[in-house]
Design an enzyme around this catalytic site. Structure first.
Site, PDB file in Angstrom:
ATOM      1  N   GLY A  12       0.907  -2.492   8.281  1.00 23.50           N
ATOM      2  CA  GLY A  12       1.622  -1.572   9.012  1.00 23.50           C
ATOM      3  C   GLY A  12       2.382  -2.282  10.410  1.00 23.50           C
ATOM      4  O   GLY A  12       2.548  -1.820  11.220  1.00 23.50           O
ATOM      5  N   SER A  13       2.644  -3.629  10.186  1.00 22.82           N
ATOM      6  CA  SER A  13       3.260  -4.158  11.242  1.00 22.82           C
ATOM      7  C   SER A  13       4.770  -3.911  11.418  1.00 22.82           C
ATOM      8  O   SER A  13       5.192  -3.812  12.622  1.00 22.82           O
ATOM      9  CB  SER A  13       3.288  -6.149  11.177  1.00 22.82           C
ATOM     10  OG  SER A  13       4.065  -6.232   9.944  1.00 22.82           O
ATOM     11  N   ASN A  14       5.487  -3.384  10.401  1.00 20.98           N
ATOM     12  CA  ASN A  14       6.713  -2.801  10.620  1.00 20.98           C
ATOM     13  C   ASN A  14       6.639  -1.589  11.316  1.00 20.98           C
ATOM     14  O   ASN A  14       7.503  -1.073  12.038  1.00 20.98           O
ATOM     15  CB  ASN A  14       7.465  -2.867   9.143  1.00 20.98           C
ATOM     16  CG  ASN A  14       8.039  -4.382   8.845  1.00 20.98           C
ATOM     17  OD1 ASN A  14       8.946  -4.774   9.398  1.00 20.98           O
ATOM     18  ND2 ASN A  14       7.307  -4.865   8.171  1.00 20.98           N
ATOM     19  N   MET A  90       3.697   0.496  -1.133  1.00 17.01           N
ATOM     20  CA  MET A  90       3.509  -0.341  -2.594  1.00 17.01           C
ATOM     21  C   MET A  90       3.805   0.393  -3.725  1.00 17.01           C
ATOM     22  O   MET A  90       3.732  -0.160  -4.849  1.00 17.01           O
ATOM     23  CB  MET A  90       2.133  -1.057  -2.482  1.00 17.01           C
ATOM     24  CG  MET A  90       1.784  -2.024  -1.403  1.00 17.01           C
ATOM     25  SD  MET A  90       3.116  -3.226  -1.058  1.00 17.01           S
ATOM     26  CE  MET A  90       2.885  -4.492  -2.025  1.00 17.01           C
ATOM     27  N   LEU A  92       6.405   2.637  -6.212  1.00 17.73           N
ATOM     28  CA  LEU A  92       7.785   3.113  -6.291  1.00 17.73           C
ATOM     29  C   LEU A  92       7.752   4.686  -6.093  1.00 17.73           C
ATOM     30  O   LEU A  92       6.885   5.178  -6.576  1.00 17.73           O
ATOM     31  CB  LEU A  92       8.289   2.919  -7.832  1.00 17.73           C
ATOM     32  CG  LEU A  92       8.788   1.698  -8.340  1.00 17.73           C
ATOM     33  CD1 LEU A  92       9.372   1.590  -9.535  1.00 17.73           C
ATOM     34  CD2 LEU A  92      10.102   1.361  -7.306  1.00 17.73           C
ATOM     35  N   ASN A 107      14.338   1.026   2.668  1.00 16.79           N
ATOM     36  CA  ASN A 107      13.297   0.055   2.442  1.00 16.79           C
ATOM     37  C   ASN A 107      13.566  -1.319   3.267  1.00 16.79           C
ATOM     38  O   ASN A 107      14.787  -1.774   3.412  1.00 16.79           O
ATOM     39  CB  ASN A 107      13.040  -0.007   1.184  1.00 16.79           C
ATOM     40  CG  ASN A 107      12.018  -1.064   0.587  1.00 16.79           C
ATOM     41  OD1 ASN A 107      10.700  -0.918   1.227  1.00 16.79           O
ATOM     42  ND2 ASN A 107      12.097  -1.805  -0.314  1.00 16.79           N
ATOM     43  N   HIS A 109      12.685  -5.564   2.403  1.00 15.07           N
ATOM     44  CA  HIS A 109      12.295  -6.381   1.553  1.00 15.07           C
ATOM     45  C   HIS A 109      12.283  -7.699   1.986  1.00 15.07           C
ATOM     46  O   HIS A 109      13.094  -8.292   2.700  1.00 15.07           O
ATOM     47  CB  HIS A 109      13.213  -6.166   0.384  1.00 15.07           C
ATOM     48  CG  HIS A 109      12.484  -7.129  -0.977  1.00 15.07           C
ATOM     49  ND1 HIS A 109      11.501  -6.806  -1.698  1.00 15.07           N
ATOM     50  CD2 HIS A 109      13.029  -8.489  -1.387  1.00 15.07           C
ATOM     51  CE1 HIS A 109      11.324  -7.774  -2.446  1.00 15.07           C
ATOM     52  NE2 HIS A 109      12.239  -8.705  -2.388  1.00 15.07           N
TER      53      HIS A 109
HETATM   54  C1  GRF Z   1       6.816  -6.400   4.550  1.00 17.50           C
HETATM   55  O1  GRF Z   1       6.999  -7.846   4.409  1.00 17.50           O
HETATM   56  C2  GRF Z   1       7.691  -5.821   4.022  1.00 17.50           C
HETATM   57  O2  GRF Z   1       9.254  -6.449   3.730  1.00 17.50           O
HETATM   58  C3  GRF Z   1       7.228  -5.615   2.631  1.00 17.50           C
HETATM   59  O3  GRF Z   1       5.876  -5.260   2.655  1.00 17.50           O
HETATM   60  C4  GRF Z   1       5.397  -6.014   4.075  1.00 17.50           C
HETATM   61  C5  GRF Z   1       4.772  -5.044   4.750  1.00 17.50           C
HETATM   62  O4  GRF Z   1       4.171  -5.544   5.847  1.00 17.50           O
HETATM   63  N1  GRF Z   1       7.908  -4.556   1.877  1.00 17.50           N
HETATM   64  P1  GRF Z   1       3.582  -4.579   7.097  1.00 17.50           P
HETATM   65  O5  GRF Z   1       2.560  -3.519   6.328  1.00 17.50           O
HETATM   66  O6  GRF Z   1       4.659  -3.864   7.691  1.00 17.50           O
HETATM   67  O7  GRF Z   1       2.765  -5.339   8.123  1.00 17.50           O
END
Ligand code: GRF
Length: 204
Positions: A12-14, A90, A92, A107, A109
């Site tokens: 969940g860093s994003n 993770m 679809l 999304n 990527h």
């Molecule tokens: C990220 O690298 C994103 O591009 C991919 O999954 C990863 C998720 O990382 N889809 P986080 O859980 O947000 O740290």
């Protein structure tokens, strides 16, 4: 104010980058729900810390994919969600969710699409030996990592990079450009024409 649901399966860093951006008053949207298909996802803990509503259930607990999707859709609707942001989700997304939320699912990527689709974008690019990779933010359609592209930024792979240092570089870019793309969506500045996405008032 757009109501945002973030879907995350892991660290969940994003999600954190989006929470921070919202806290800084820049997002023009509000993260009101975090969903995970994995009850142990650290993303859920992050959400709880900020008082964001969480929801998790596992596909294995449903009789079919259709029932799993219907349960998700029901929650998206009852929470009046305007935008679904996949952040390390993770699975679809099912066709019904994609069609009901077409043009309203994003999304990220960790490679320059259409190269290195799938769950190992960073590793696959590194092992292939490309000199330049990067990050792509795109709308979600029925395919795998195949929807119209909103933003891309390149990352150079240096002679001295290993997988770990490359991952770090990629994540830094992700945390900077994903909030920006979400902000553009929240400000109704993304116009999709076929496969092309225009960003209106790009210098705003
Ligand atoms: C990220 O690298 C994103 O591009 C991919 O999954 C990863 C998720 O990382 N889809 P986080 O859980 O947000 O740290």
């Amino acid at each position: 104010m757009k109501r945002i649901a973030v879907f995350a399966s892991g660290f969940g860093s994003n999600l954190q980058a989006l929470i921070d951006y919202e806290a800084g008053g820049n997002l023009n949207g509000s993260i009101v729900l975090v969903f995970s298909d994995n009850g142990k996802a650290y993303a859920l803990k992050r959400a709880e810390k900020y008082g964001i509503k969480t929801m998790h259930f596992c596909i294995r607990d449903f009789k079919s994919r259709v029932e799993f999707d219907s349960r998700i859709l029901k929650s998206l609707k009852s929470e009046n969600i305007d935008l679904v942001v996949l952040a390390g989700y993770m699975l679809l997304l099912g066709g019904k969710i994609v069609s009901e939320y077409r043009g309203r699912i994003l999304n990220i990527h960790p490679a320059l699409l259409p190269s290195f689709k799938g769950t190992e974008g960073i590793r696959d690019a590194f092992e292939y030996g490309v000199k330049v990779t990067g990050v792509t933010v795109h709308f979600v359609d029925e395919g795998l990592d195949s929807g119209p592209i909103i933003l891309q930024e390149t990352v150079t792979i240096a002679e001295t990079d290993n997988l770990e240092t490359l991952e770090k570089k990629i994540h830094e870019v992700e945390h900077r450009i994903y909030p920006l793309a979400v902000k553009y969506f929240c400000e109704d500045r993304l116009k999709i024409t076929g496969r092309k996405v225009s960003i209106l008032n790009i210098y705003k």
